[in-house]
Design an enzyme around this catalytic site. Structure first.
Site, PDB file in Angstrom:
ATOM      1  N   HIS A  34       0.890  -1.258  -0.006  1.00 17.71           N
ATOM      2  CA  HIS A  34       0.023   0.002  -0.002  1.00 17.71           C
ATOM      3  C   HIS A  34       0.796   1.292  -0.044  1.00 17.71           C
ATOM      4  O   HIS A  34       2.077   0.964  -0.050  1.00 17.71           O
ATOM      5  CB  HIS A  34      -1.068  -0.134   1.278  1.00 17.71           C
ATOM      6  CG  HIS A  34      -0.222  -0.348   2.544  1.00 17.71           C
ATOM      7  ND1 HIS A  34       0.776   0.657   2.977  1.00 17.71           N
ATOM      8  CD2 HIS A  34      -0.237  -1.346   3.420  1.00 17.71           C
ATOM      9  CE1 HIS A  34       1.105   0.098   4.013  1.00 17.71           C
ATOM     10  NE2 HIS A  34       0.667  -1.120   4.423  1.00 17.71           N
ATOM     11  N   HIS A  37       4.000   1.588   2.235  1.00 18.40           N
ATOM     12  CA  HIS A  37       5.260   0.510   1.995  1.00 18.40           C
ATOM     13  C   HIS A  37       5.817   1.507   0.805  1.00 18.40           C
ATOM     14  O   HIS A  37       7.242   1.828   0.666  1.00 18.40           O
ATOM     15  CB  HIS A  37       4.856  -0.526   1.205  1.00 18.40           C
ATOM     16  CG  HIS A  37       4.329  -1.756   2.001  1.00 18.40           C
ATOM     17  ND1 HIS A  37       2.956  -2.029   2.101  1.00 18.40           N
ATOM     18  CD2 HIS A  37       4.868  -2.289   3.311  1.00 18.40           C
ATOM     19  CE1 HIS A  37       2.610  -2.895   2.960  1.00 18.40           C
ATOM     20  NE2 HIS A  37       3.769  -3.017   3.742  1.00 18.40           N
ATOM     21  N   GLN A 153       9.113  -3.006  16.490  1.00 18.98           N
ATOM     22  CA  GLN A 153       9.836  -3.973  15.650  1.00 18.98           C
ATOM     23  C   GLN A 153      10.963  -3.295  15.164  1.00 18.98           C
ATOM     24  O   GLN A 153      12.337  -3.587  15.122  1.00 18.98           O
ATOM     25  CB  GLN A 153       8.971  -4.111  14.297  1.00 18.98           C
ATOM     26  CG  GLN A 153       9.739  -4.694  13.235  1.00 18.98           C
ATOM     27  CD  GLN A 153       8.985  -5.148  11.685  1.00 18.98           C
ATOM     28  OE1 GLN A 153       8.346  -6.075  11.951  1.00 18.98           O
ATOM     29  NE2 GLN A 153       8.783  -4.314  10.988  1.00 18.98           N
ATOM     30  N   SER A 185      -2.339  -0.590   6.520  1.00 20.37           N
ATOM     31  CA  SER A 185      -1.888  -1.773   7.039  1.00 20.37           C
ATOM     32  C   SER A 185      -2.288  -2.705   5.656  1.00 20.37           C
ATOM     33  O   SER A 185      -3.492  -2.610   5.378  1.00 20.37           O
ATOM     34  CB  SER A 185      -2.422  -1.946   8.210  1.00 20.37           C
ATOM     35  OG  SER A 185      -2.121  -3.435   8.449  1.00 20.37           O
TER      36      SER A 185
HETATM   37  P1  AMP Z   1       5.085  -5.306   6.310  1.00 21.83           P
HETATM   38  O1  AMP Z   1       5.019  -5.598   5.037  1.00 21.83           O
HETATM   39  O2  AMP Z   1       3.789  -5.109   7.113  1.00 21.83           O
HETATM   40  O3  AMP Z   1       5.996  -6.415   7.077  1.00 21.83           O
HETATM   41  O4  AMP Z   1       5.823  -3.824   6.358  1.00 21.83           O
HETATM   42  C1  AMP Z   1       6.894  -3.737   5.854  1.00 21.83           C
HETATM   43  C2  AMP Z   1       7.253  -2.237   6.085  1.00 21.83           C
HETATM   44  O5  AMP Z   1       6.495  -1.353   5.944  1.00 21.83           O
HETATM   45  C3  AMP Z   1       7.653  -2.362   7.831  1.00 21.83           C
HETATM   46  O6  AMP Z   1       8.790  -1.632   7.963  1.00 21.83           O
HETATM   47  C4  AMP Z   1       6.499  -1.490   8.135  1.00 21.83           C
HETATM   48  O7  AMP Z   1       6.779  -0.673   9.343  1.00 21.83           O
HETATM   49  C5  AMP Z   1       6.377  -0.452   7.139  1.00 21.83           C
HETATM   50  N1  AMP Z   1       4.923   0.112   7.003  1.00 21.83           N
HETATM   51  C6  AMP Z   1       3.654  -0.745   6.955  1.00 21.83           C
HETATM   52  N2  AMP Z   1       2.631   0.057   7.254  1.00 21.83           N
HETATM   53  C7  AMP Z   1       3.056   1.321   7.184  1.00 21.83           C
HETATM   54  C8  AMP Z   1       2.628   2.607   7.133  1.00 21.83           C
HETATM   55  N3  AMP Z   1       1.059   2.722   7.329  1.00 21.83           N
HETATM   56  N4  AMP Z   1       3.323   3.458   7.441  1.00 21.83           N
HETATM   57  C9  AMP Z   1       4.646   3.528   7.304  1.00 21.83           C
HETATM   58  N5  AMP Z   1       5.376   2.351   7.212  1.00 21.83           N
HETATM   59  C10 AMP Z   1       4.598   1.308   7.162  1.00 21.83           C
END
Ligand code: AMP
Length: 281
Positions: A34, A37, A153, A185
């Site tokens: 999204h 990312h 994290q 998310s």
């Molecule tokens: P994930 O795919 O959920 O494991 O996320 C991959 C990376 O994207 C991680 O470093 C997350 O913290 C970051 N991330 C996910 N959602 C957001 C958001 N809404 N704003 C900023 N970073 C995000």
């Protein structure tokens, strides 16, 4: 944009670029991308010569098998989005490629892994640390980008880098939100339309807590947050903690000049949402 599936090919690619003096930026993800990312990727593109984004739904960080099964997988759409923002490589390995042998490594992050997400998702951060260490060994980036959405994290990754003396700069990136405030998310797509309509209440509650913070005790803020969420028809509060920004230890007293972070986890149906906000005095 290249798609690389094997560890050997990824390492060969990175070695070559590093030998040519290029700066490698890395964005690890689990896909179902999204705008949140993409902001990480855009920042990496600005600050590096070559950008690698990994897409890997890491089974060992899921403590709930149903959550793993239902995790959205949208590779075609993800790769088009990454291409559009100037990503150079997608590292897209299989589970067998990443884990040919059972994982035995156990990290000890002390209190950092015992609070909040660590308390409610046993084994989660060990799984995160194992996969991030592996990905760093494979991609060999000079910089890696992580979202503050997953604040705990980020703290674990910083601790991992210190513990293992890794030569990677960790770049924190701000939370990206929908127009109505809901933190973006990959799990948001699993909310029912009705739950999605109510979900911004989490953000609104954090804003309320932030506004209360300078004129209230921590206990009063906690009580108010619990009251608001518990009165929401579709929400169950898992935790709301006010924590130290570095150690993530719970804070019970407002100290002038000291910022803290309010972290929340809420269940809506079978979807678990987390968010956070920094409070200042
Ligand atoms: P994930 O795919 O959920 O494991 O996320 C991959 C990376 O994207 C991680 O470093 C997350 O913290 C970051 N991330 C996910 N959602 C957001 C958001 N809404 N704003 C900023 N970073 C995000």
């Amino acid at each position: 944009m290249k798609i690389i599936n094997t560890i050997l090919e990824m390492q060969a690619f990175s070695s070559l670029r590093r030998k040519a003096g290029k700066k490698l930026g890395f964005v690890p993800t689990m896909g179902a991308l999204h705008k949140g990312h993409l902001e990480l990727v855009k920042q990496a593109v600005k600050e590096n010569d070559v950008v690698v984004c990994s897409i890997f739904v890491n089974p060992i960080q899921f403590n709930n098998p149903d959550d793993l099964k239902k995790y959205p997988r949208t590779f075609e759409k993800d790769s088009a989005m990454l291409n559009d923002v100037g990503c150079d490589v997608i590292f897209y390995p299989s589970v067998e490629e990443m884990y040919p042998e059972p994982v035995t490594r156990v990290y000890d992050f002390g209190n950092l892994e015992k609070v909040m997400e660590g308390k409610f998702r046993p084994g989660h951060f060990n799984g995160v640390a194992v996969v991030v260490k592996k990905l760093f060994d494979i991609v060999m980036p000079q910089r890696a980008y992580f979202g503050e959405k997953d604040f705990q994290q980020l703290a674990i990754i910083k601790a991992l880098v210190k513990m293992e003396n890794l030569d990677v700069e960790i770049v924190p990136c701000p939370i990206v939100r929908e127009d109505d405030g809901l933190a973006m998310s990959s799990r948001n797509v699993r909310l029912s339309p009705e739950h999605r309509k109510h979900a911004p209440r989490i953000y609104e509650t954090l804003v309320k807590a932030r506004n209360m913070f300078p004129v209230s005790t921590v206990a009063e803020v906690q009580k108010e947050v619990a009251k608001i969420i518990e009165n929401e028809p579709f929400m169950q509060l898992e935790y709301f903690e006010v924590s130290d920004l570095e150690t993530l230890e719970p804070v019970s007293e407002n100290k002038p000049g000291k910022s803290v972070i309010g972290c929340i986890a809420v269940h809506m149906g079978d979807v678990r949402l987390i968010d956070n906000m920094i409070f200042n005095l």
